[in-house]
Design an enzyme around this catalytic site. Sequence first.
Site, PDB file in Angstrom:
ATOM      1  N   ARG A   1      -0.401  -8.588  -3.644  1.00 44.13           N
ATOM      2  CA  ARG A   1      -0.471  -7.529  -2.643  1.00 44.13           C
ATOM      3  C   ARG A   1       0.251  -7.977  -1.387  1.00 44.13           C
ATOM      4  O   ARG A   1       0.031  -9.094  -0.883  1.00 44.13           O
ATOM      5  CB  ARG A   1      -1.927  -7.189  -2.318  1.00 44.13           C
TER       6      ARG A   1
ATOM      7  N   GLY B   1       0.811  -1.210   0.000  1.00 41.94           N
ATOM      8  CA  GLY B   1       0.000   0.000   0.000  1.00 41.94           C
ATOM      9  C   GLY B   1       0.839   1.251   0.000  1.00 41.94           C
ATOM     10  O   GLY B   1       0.556   2.225  -0.705  1.00 41.94           O
TER      11      GLY B   1
ATOM     12  N   SER C   1      -0.402  -4.759   5.305  1.00 43.24           N
ATOM     13  CA  SER C   1      -0.630  -4.923   6.734  1.00 43.24           C
ATOM     14  C   SER C   1      -2.105  -5.187   7.003  1.00 43.24           C
ATOM     15  O   SER C   1      -2.966  -4.881   6.174  1.00 43.24           O
ATOM     16  CB  SER C   1      -0.163  -3.685   7.495  1.00 43.24           C
TER      17      SER C   1
ATOM     18  N   ARG D   1       5.933  -0.835  10.445  1.00 43.47           N
ATOM     19  CA  ARG D   1       5.055  -1.242   9.351  1.00 43.47           C
ATOM     20  C   ARG D   1       5.746  -1.074   8.007  1.00 43.47           C
ATOM     21  O   ARG D   1       5.565  -1.880   7.100  1.00 43.47           O
ATOM     22  CB  ARG D   1       3.769  -0.418   9.373  1.00 43.47           C
TER      23      ARG D   1
ATOM     24  N   ASP E   1      -1.426  -4.902  13.818  1.00 45.51           N
ATOM     25  CA  ASP E   1      -2.086  -4.599  15.087  1.00 45.51           C
ATOM     26  C   ASP E   1      -3.119  -5.683  15.366  1.00 45.51           C
ATOM     27  O   ASP E   1      -3.557  -6.385  14.445  1.00 45.51           O
ATOM     28  CB  ASP E   1      -2.744  -3.222  15.059  1.00 45.51           C
TER      29      ASP E   1
ATOM     30  N   ARG F   1       7.274   1.860   0.968  1.00 40.84           N
ATOM     31  CA  ARG F   1       7.624   0.448   1.134  1.00 40.84           C
ATOM     32  C   ARG F   1       8.039  -0.147  -0.205  1.00 40.84           C
ATOM     33  O   ARG F   1       8.931  -0.988  -0.273  1.00 40.84           O
ATOM     34  CB  ARG F   1       6.474  -0.337   1.748  1.00 40.84           C
TER      35      ARG F   1
ATOM     36  N   ARG G   1       1.699  11.203  -8.723  1.00 41.50           N
ATOM     37  CA  ARG G   1       1.046  11.237  -7.415  1.00 41.50           C
ATOM     38  C   ARG G   1       1.908  10.593  -6.330  1.00 41.50           C
ATOM     39  O   ARG G   1       1.402  10.132  -5.303  1.00 41.50           O
ATOM     40  CB  ARG G   1      -0.336  10.567  -7.463  1.00 41.50           C
TER      41      ARG G   1
END
Length: 236
Positions: A91, A24, A94, A221, A208, A28, A47
């Site tokens: 994908r 996402g 998290s 993360r 989490d 990363r 973007r």
Amino acid sequence: MSRVPTAHNAAVEGQIAKTVLMPGDPLRAKFIAETYLENVTCFNTVRNMLGFTGTYQGKPVSVMGHGMGIPSIGIYSYELFNFYDVDNIIRIGSAGALSDDLDLKDLVIAMGACTDSNYANQYQLPGTFAPIASYTLMQKAIEEAQKKGISVAIGNVLSTDVFYNANKGANDAWKSMGVLCIEMEAAALYMNAAQAGKNALCILSISDHIYKGTELSAQERQLGFKNMIEVALGII
């Protein structure tokens, strides 16, 4: 007339590999490219949704951010499958755990993706569509995790549109149906893959736990999901 570049992706034909890893967070994606790939080139900065192509153990692979939520991954994965001729999207993201058996940094492979989103309405199906992973990619991921000695939970996840949910009983309801964890993108990815006749898989690392009250920091993360990344790279 060529459909690329697009309004969201500056890549031209041939710049994106047949297999794309999609976290996402675009930072990363940058971390993965710089840490794991060789001969890296950046194909997209539109973007700030960074995208890179390189090689991993001699095999071409791309990595690109997909942003947060079903609308965002819906755009990027649709264009990759339909305009850039990508065959496989994995994908790597998290998730918040629901299952009592999960702890921070545990891996989950999303065999299916429940959703509270209206994304499937566009297909005008005479019923409810069940978004599922590519069996081939899922089997490879399970085998790769076993080879590395990494345990994984396999089952249903929830792709939700709502991060801050006013319905306080929603988590209990999904947990009661055996849903392992909550994320925000897999269902749209699986639907786009199904319509395009392509392959998709979602591998998640627990950031989490909704019931235990534990969580990773933003830094952890971004950089701490080593097992998830290496399992994904091992199946390209």
